[in-house]
Each structure stands twice: as structure tokens, then as C-alpha cells.
Write an enzyme that holds these catalytic residues in place. Sequence first.
Site, short mmCIF file in Angstrom:
data_model
loop_
_atom_site.label_atom_id
_atom_site.label_comp_id
_atom_site.label_asym_id
_atom_site.label_seq_id
_atom_site.Cartn_x
_atom_site.Cartn_y
_atom_site.Cartn_z
N GLN A 215 0.82 -1.22 0.00
CA GLN A 215 0.00 0.00 0.00
C GLN A 215 0.85 1.26 0.00
OE1 GLN A 215 -3.49 -0.10 -0.43
NE2 GLN A 215 -2.61 -2.08 -0.97
N HIS B 151 1.51 3.01 -3.31
CA HIS B 151 0.42 3.69 -4.01
C HIS B 151 0.63 5.19 -4.10
CE1 HIS B 151 -2.86 1.20 -5.32
NE2 HIS B 151 -2.86 0.49 -4.21
N GLU C 243 -8.84 0.95 5.98
CA GLU C 243 -9.38 0.51 4.69
C GLU C 243 -9.14 -0.99 4.51
OE1 GLU C 243 -8.70 1.61 -0.05
OE2 GLU C 243 -7.16 2.11 1.44
N HIS C 244 -7.88 -1.42 4.65
CA HIS C 244 -7.51 -2.83 4.57
C HIS C 244 -6.96 -3.26 5.92
CE1 HIS C 244 -6.65 -1.07 0.52
NE2 HIS C 244 -7.36 -2.10 0.12
N ASP D 31 -7.19 -6.84 -3.97
CA ASP D 31 -7.08 -5.80 -4.99
C ASP D 31 -7.44 -6.31 -6.37
OD1 ASP D 31 -6.42 -3.61 -3.51
OD2 ASP D 31 -4.26 -3.72 -3.87
N HIS E 147 -52.57 17.27 8.01
CA HIS E 147 -52.23 15.85 7.97
C HIS E 147 -53.39 15.02 8.53
CE1 HIS E 147 -48.12 17.04 7.11
NE2 HIS E 147 -47.70 15.77 7.12
#
Length: 425
Positions: A253, A256, A321-322, A355, A414
Site C-alpha cells: 500500500q 500507491h 481501509e484494509h 485488490d 395531515h
Amino acid sequence: MIKIMNYGELPNSEIFAREEQKTDVSGIVAEIIATVRKEGDKAIFAYNKRFDGADLSALEVSQAEIEEAFAAVEPKFLEILRNAEENIRAFHQKQVRNSFIMNECEGVVCGQKITPIEKVGLYVPGGTAAYPSTVLMDSVPAKIAGCKEIVMVSPPGKDGKINPVILAAAKIAGVQRIFKVGGAQAVAALAYGTESIPKVDKIVGPGNAFVAEAKKQVFGVVSIDMIAGPSEILVVADGKSNPAHVAADLLSQAEHDKLASAVLVTESKELAQAVSEELEKQIPLLSRAEIARASIDNNGKIIIADDLKVVLEIANEIAPEHLELMVDNPFDYLDGIKHAGSIFMGRNCPEALGDYYAGPNHTLPTGGTARFSSPLSVDDFVKKSQYTYYTAEALQKIGADVAYFAEQEGLQAHGKSVSIRLEKK
């Protein structure tokens, strides 16, 4: 070098600090969106030339271009793409929801019907790396949901072409309409439409800071999946873990983005030190070593806790996230994980499986938003409508109660809309 922290010896504000995007691009993005709304295709052509160096005469990818790209991709990779698509399809097929109907009470029918979103836009990043995996992860659930029109956008290279592997993945996934445009201008085109690019109802897919800001600004005009931040991985590992494996997974990661976050949480000081040393061995060997180095040095952390129970508490606080559970019998710990986008179980399940190939989606909540949001799924491509039916007899039984309820809220009209139907004619 990665920072090593002892949990409890530092303030939580330092332990759980996250790197944030410091550059404000909102003004630039607002200007791009306004220009695309006003000038349509003319603006897209100009931005393609300005930002991507692509001087185009047409925005839509032709069928001949798709076939040419497909033929240019090596057969082995095409077969892998097909296998990945099958796995992704099989997983997401299990997510399909059914409409339901309730009619337990005489004269009363209530229900919910599921309807696909008609038009969706898929943003697929280009630039320094091509992501055919994103094509599959975004398009397969949309196709399963039954979306009638799926439009893909991706930035062209200077040669005016989209990377062949992206077009090959689109062909395998069954995406029919593809346009050569990226960045905030692509999001604006999908949100408002141009002469060539159709307006959609929802935009999904990751991108850089400009794409994320554009999605934020057009939300409300269209729906979006999420505002994705820098990629994250958190590895929970015990002292029996292989430090080379842990380091490799952290770097998967870190490569990235310089803002990506790679975190190890462990109860073992020995593992922490060994992983730190292993990172220094592996980083120089990477093709994206400069990016990985910046990510590890600025945002990487190894957090040492007293035991695995505390380790899991730390993981839940970060809500990554992971999340990798690199322990024996990982299913024993699964219930203890409350907040994570995607969980990878055991010592033989690197995050890269998710992934590309395993089947679960890789478009995931970042920045701690896993506390309240979920991975991209078939649910993101459908909407729900509810309906109610009462016979006159059924309304007579409960109408007075409904009118009384309305009166308690001070909404006389109503109540009247119900009571008028109860009056004898």
C-alpha cells in the site's frame, strides 16, 4: 525509517494521527466544473490538451479502438482478467437484494421494491499507473444490479489513447461506452453532461485530490460512492509472523501514494524491530521506491501493545481501509473486528488478493470512515422505493389514531387528510 511507538506511552492523538491532504484544490475544481457546464465538449477537449497533452478530435472510444487494445494485451493477462471477473461476479451475485411485500394485516399491503439506478458513471484513474482492476470492481456490481447505461471515463495518454489493459478489462466486463477524459473535468461531464458525454445519476470510482474534490462538489446533483482518501493498510501480526511477509504487505500500500498509510500493530517488540529492518531492505528494490519511502517515513507506524486484545482495540480505533489478521486461527478474532473496510484472514492472505482476484470489492472506505460506511457493492447501484396500500375498511380501523398522532405534532391538515375519509357520506 518507520516510527515505532509503544501504546500507552504516547498520547492517543499522536498514536492515531492521520496524514491529511494539505493542498486546497476546491477553487480550481469549482472553476473546472463551471467551465465544463458552460462549454461542454469544447472545455473537455481543452482540458485534455492542457492536463494530459492529448489533442483529440473525438472523445468516445470507438469499437475499433477497443478491439485494437484487446488484441494488444497478452493472452495470459486476458485469461487472468477473465478469471478475476468471474470471481468478482460470483461474490457480488450473493449481494443481490429482493423486493419484499407484507400483507399480514387484512386490507393492508406494504412493501419495498428494488430498482436499478439507470445511468452510472465509472471513473478509472490513468496517469502513472493503469488500474484494470478498478474497471472490474466498479462495473461488475453495476451490471449485476441491472443498470441500463454504464459510462466509463479514463484519462488519455499523450498519444490520445487509453491504456490497452483498461480497455481490455472494460470489454471483458461488458462496458459499452468509454470516453477519453480524466480529472475533475471528467466528473463534471458525468454530472452535467456534454454534447458527447451523457449525464449520469451516480459516479463511482477512485481518483486523485482533484477527482475527490469534484465528486464532493457535484454530490447532490448526482449521487457518489464515497470520497476516497489515500490508501491504507493495517496489519495485525503476532510474534510468530514472518517479518519479510509483514514488510512486503505494508509496502503493497505504501507504493500507491506518498500520503498512503501503512501500520503494523503487534504485541511483539522483536517482530516490530525485525519488520523495521526488513522494510529498509525491501524499499530500495521497488520500482516505486521514492513513493514507498515517503509513505513509510512520513505516515508509517509500528504500534506495540501489551497483548492481542489491545491490538484489536487499536485496530478498531483506526478503522482501516484494509486490515490483515496475520495470526493463527484468524476466524477466532473476526468478531472482534468492528471497523474495517476489507479483512484479510491468516498468514497466507496478502491484501493484494483483494485488490485483484479474490472477489470482494477493492473500492473501500478510507480515513476511518469504515466506522460507518461499507465497501462498494451491488447495493450502491440500486435504489429502494416503498409502497403502502389500505382498503377503506382497514383505514377505518386505525384512521382515528393516525389523525390523533398528526394533531400531537400540530399538523392539522395531515390529520384532516385521514379523518375526512372516515366521515359517513
